[in-house]
Motif scaffolding. Structure first.
Motif, mmCIF file in Angstrom:
data_model
loop_
_atom_site.group_PDB
_atom_site.id
_atom_site.type_symbol
_atom_site.label_atom_id
_atom_site.label_comp_id
_atom_site.label_asym_id
_atom_site.label_seq_id
_atom_site.Cartn_x
_atom_site.Cartn_y
_atom_site.Cartn_z
ATOM 1 N N ASP A 275 0.851 -1.194 0.000
ATOM 2 C CA ASP A 275 0.000 0.000 0.000
ATOM 3 C C ASP A 275 0.887 1.244 0.000
ATOM 4 O OD1 ASP A 275 -1.917 1.968 0.448
ATOM 5 O OD2 ASP A 275 -3.059 0.706 1.810
ATOM 6 N N ARG A 276 0.660 2.130 -0.947
ATOM 7 C CA ARG A 276 1.427 3.389 -1.001
ATOM 8 C C ARG A 276 0.937 4.373 0.057
ATOM 9 N NH1 ARG A 276 3.237 -0.419 -4.238
ATOM 10 N NH2 ARG A 276 4.334 0.334 -6.056
ATOM 11 N N SER A 277 -0.320 4.251 0.442
ATOM 12 C CA SER A 277 -0.903 5.158 1.432
ATOM 13 C C SER A 277 -0.682 4.586 2.835
ATOM 14 C CB SER A 277 -2.407 5.308 1.163
ATOM 15 O OG SER A 277 -3.126 4.217 1.731
ATOM 16 N N PRO A 278 -1.080 5.318 3.876
ATOM 17 C CA PRO A 278 -0.958 4.750 5.226
ATOM 18 C C PRO A 278 -1.937 3.588 5.480
ATOM 19 C CG PRO A 278 -1.095 7.148 5.296
ATOM 20 C CD PRO A 278 -1.460 6.744 3.902
ATOM 21 N N CYS A 279 -2.919 3.383 4.580
ATOM 22 C CA CYS A 279 -3.898 2.287 4.645
ATOM 23 C C CYS A 279 -5.023 2.605 5.632
ATOM 24 C CB CYS A 279 -3.242 0.957 5.016
ATOM 25 S SG CYS A 279 -4.405 -0.417 4.955
ATOM 26 N N GLY A 280 -6.189 2.910 5.090
ATOM 27 C CA GLY A 280 -7.322 3.319 5.926
ATOM 28 C C GLY A 280 -7.806 2.254 6.881
ATOM 29 N N SER A 281 -7.958 1.032 6.374
ATOM 30 C CA SER A 281 -8.397 -0.040 7.288
ATOM 31 C C SER A 281 -7.259 -0.416 8.226
ATOM 32 C CB SER A 281 -8.878 -1.265 6.492
ATOM 33 O OG SER A 281 -7.892 -1.687 5.569
ATOM 34 N N GLY A 282 -6.021 -0.196 7.773
ATOM 35 C CA GLY A 282 -4.850 -0.507 8.606
ATOM 36 C C GLY A 282 -4.718 0.451 9.778
ATOM 37 N N VAL A 283 -4.898 1.755 9.535
ATOM 38 C CA VAL A 283 -4.792 2.690 10.663
ATOM 39 C C VAL A 283 -5.992 2.516 11.597
ATOM 40 C CG1 VAL A 283 -3.340 4.298 9.364
ATOM 41 C CG2 VAL A 283 -5.799 4.729 9.508
ATOM 42 N N THR A 284 -7.130 2.083 11.036
ATOM 43 C CA THR A 284 -8.282 1.746 11.890
ATOM 44 C C THR A 284 -7.895 0.599 12.830
ATOM 45 O OG1 THR A 284 -9.809 2.387 10.124
ATOM 46 C CG2 THR A 284 -10.702 0.970 11.850
ATOM 47 N N ALA A 285 -7.261 -0.433 12.262
ATOM 48 C CA ALA A 285 -6.831 -1.584 13.079
ATOM 49 C C ALA A 285 -5.791 -1.152 14.112
ATOM 50 C CB ALA A 285 -6.262 -2.675 12.166
ATOM 51 N N ARG A 286 -4.905 -0.222 13.724
ATOM 52 C CA ARG A 286 -3.897 0.244 14.685
ATOM 53 C C ARG A 286 -4.539 1.013 15.838
ATOM 54 N NH1 ARG A 286 1.494 2.993 12.871
ATOM 55 N NH2 ARG A 286 1.863 2.549 15.084
ATOM 56 N N ILE A 287 -5.539 1.845 15.517
ATOM 57 C CA ILE A 287 -6.223 2.586 16.597
ATOM 58 C C ILE A 287 -6.955 1.597 17.517
ATOM 59 C CG2 ILE A 287 -8.122 4.181 17.115
ATOM 60 C CD1 ILE A 287 -5.736 5.777 16.208
#
Ligand SMILES: O=C(O)[C@H]1NCC[C@@H]1O
Length: 333
Positions: free
Chosen positions: A249-261
């Motif tokens: 993923d070139r972006s920070p990843c929307g579902s990924g940062v959701t999982a991190r939060i």
């Protein structure tokens, strides 16, 4: 094969090919059933649009379909180099603009227009900045996100024993600090891709995931390699999401940062309302904050608000000649 027409966008550098023409109506009462239909009968179309020579190894796309949740404006089926995903935050950030610009939502409101997008993981409510002429930044509220398992020890061939958390942000991810691979920020993307891919492969063999709503949502989508800055601070936290077939993923990843939060919230490292900034491999940034605690199945979960910007890059029309064997899609990695 039909002609395909697409609008091309990106969010934080991550491509989004929005397919407007070329697919038939998809059979299935729900989005998850429609994905099953596509898996069985339309893989040629995914490969044509995601793979070379029209796409590339790290390509990403979306097909808009009629939603089956009454309050949704559209349904979205996401696709990539391996198949179909359950959630895509970067796509929602781009799609919000596209849906308003295309007039799919009638009577847009200023300064924000609400767009409800049914993703395979559930309804995602998004808000698109709109000044009466131009659309802009988008924020969305995630489906309930939860920490599935913490401190799992796994022996990854070539990398040794590491400890990971598994967190759900509309898709399941393993979260791993870069230091666990004895790497630092000077590591190349290829090295991170290999380490994260090996971690996902190993975990997939060992770990049984479950999801409160559907077995179709219960699979490990990828591994997110982080800088380990999980404790809340105003500092930017960096991560790289490696998903599907080792796609980066070139972006920070929307579902990924959701999982991190969700991970940070469950570990008491962040409070409701505290905003974090996440940076991906192109230095693009999303912000994310936990906004509400909810119960989801047996999980204590959290709704996460994610914000970012999507941009248009063009439109495309794709064709395939009947005698073109190579042009049906291939990958070189
Ligand atoms: O932003 C996201 O959530 C997506 N980007 C590629 C991988 C994920 O589906």
């Amino acid at each position: 094969m039909d002609e395909f027409v697409t609008t091309e966008m990106h969010t934080g550098g991550e491509p989004l090919r929005i397919i407007e023409k070329g697919y038939p109506d998809i059979h299935g009462a729900t989005i998850l059933e429609k994905i099953q239909t596509m898996k069985k009968t339309m893989e040629d179309k995914r490969k044509l649009l995601m793979f070379e020579p029209r796409g590339h190894y790290d390509m990403y796309g979306v097909l808009l379909v009629p939603p089956d949740i009454p309050s949704a404006d559209v349904g979205a089926i996401f696709m990539h180099n391996q198949g179909y995903s359950t959630m895509c935050g970067h796509a929602v950030l781009a799609l919000g603009r596209y849906i308003v610009d295309k007039g799919i939502v009638k009577d847009p409101t200023i300064p924000e227009t609400k767009v409800n997008i049914q993703c395979p993981c559930g309804l995602v409510e998004s808000y698109v900045k709109y000044d009466g002429k131009k659309t802009g930044a988008v924020r969305f509220f995630s489906v309930p996100a939860f920490l599935f398992a913490k401190d799992i020890s796994v022996d990854v061939p070539g990398y040794g024993k590491i400890t990971v958390d598994i967190s759900y942000g509309g898709a399941f991810y393993a979260l791993v600090a870069l230091s666990q691979y004895n790497m630092d920020r000077s590591a190349t993307i290829q090295k991170i891709r290999d380490a994260a891919g090996a971690t996902t492969d190993t975990l997939k063999k060992q770990l049984k995931l479950t999801h409160p709503d559907s077995e179709d949502l219960a699979f490990l989508y990828g591994t997110i390699v982080t800088d380990g800055k999980d404790q809340y601070s105003e500092d930017v936290s960096w991560n790289v999401c490696v998903f599907a077939e080792r796609e980066v993923d070139r972006s920070p990843c929307g579902s990924g940062v959701t999982a991190r939060i969700a991970q940070q919230y469950t570990r008491n490292l962040i409070k409701i309302g505290q905003t974090r900034t996440f940076e991906g491999p192109t230095s693009s940034r999303f912000t994310a904050k936990p906004v509400k605690e909810v119960t989801y199945g047996d999980y204590s979960a959290v709704i996460v608000e994610v914000s970012g910007n999507g941009y248009y890059t063009g439109t495309s029309k794709f064709t395939l000649e009947a005698d073109d064997k190579i042009g049906r899609g291939f990958l070189l990695n």
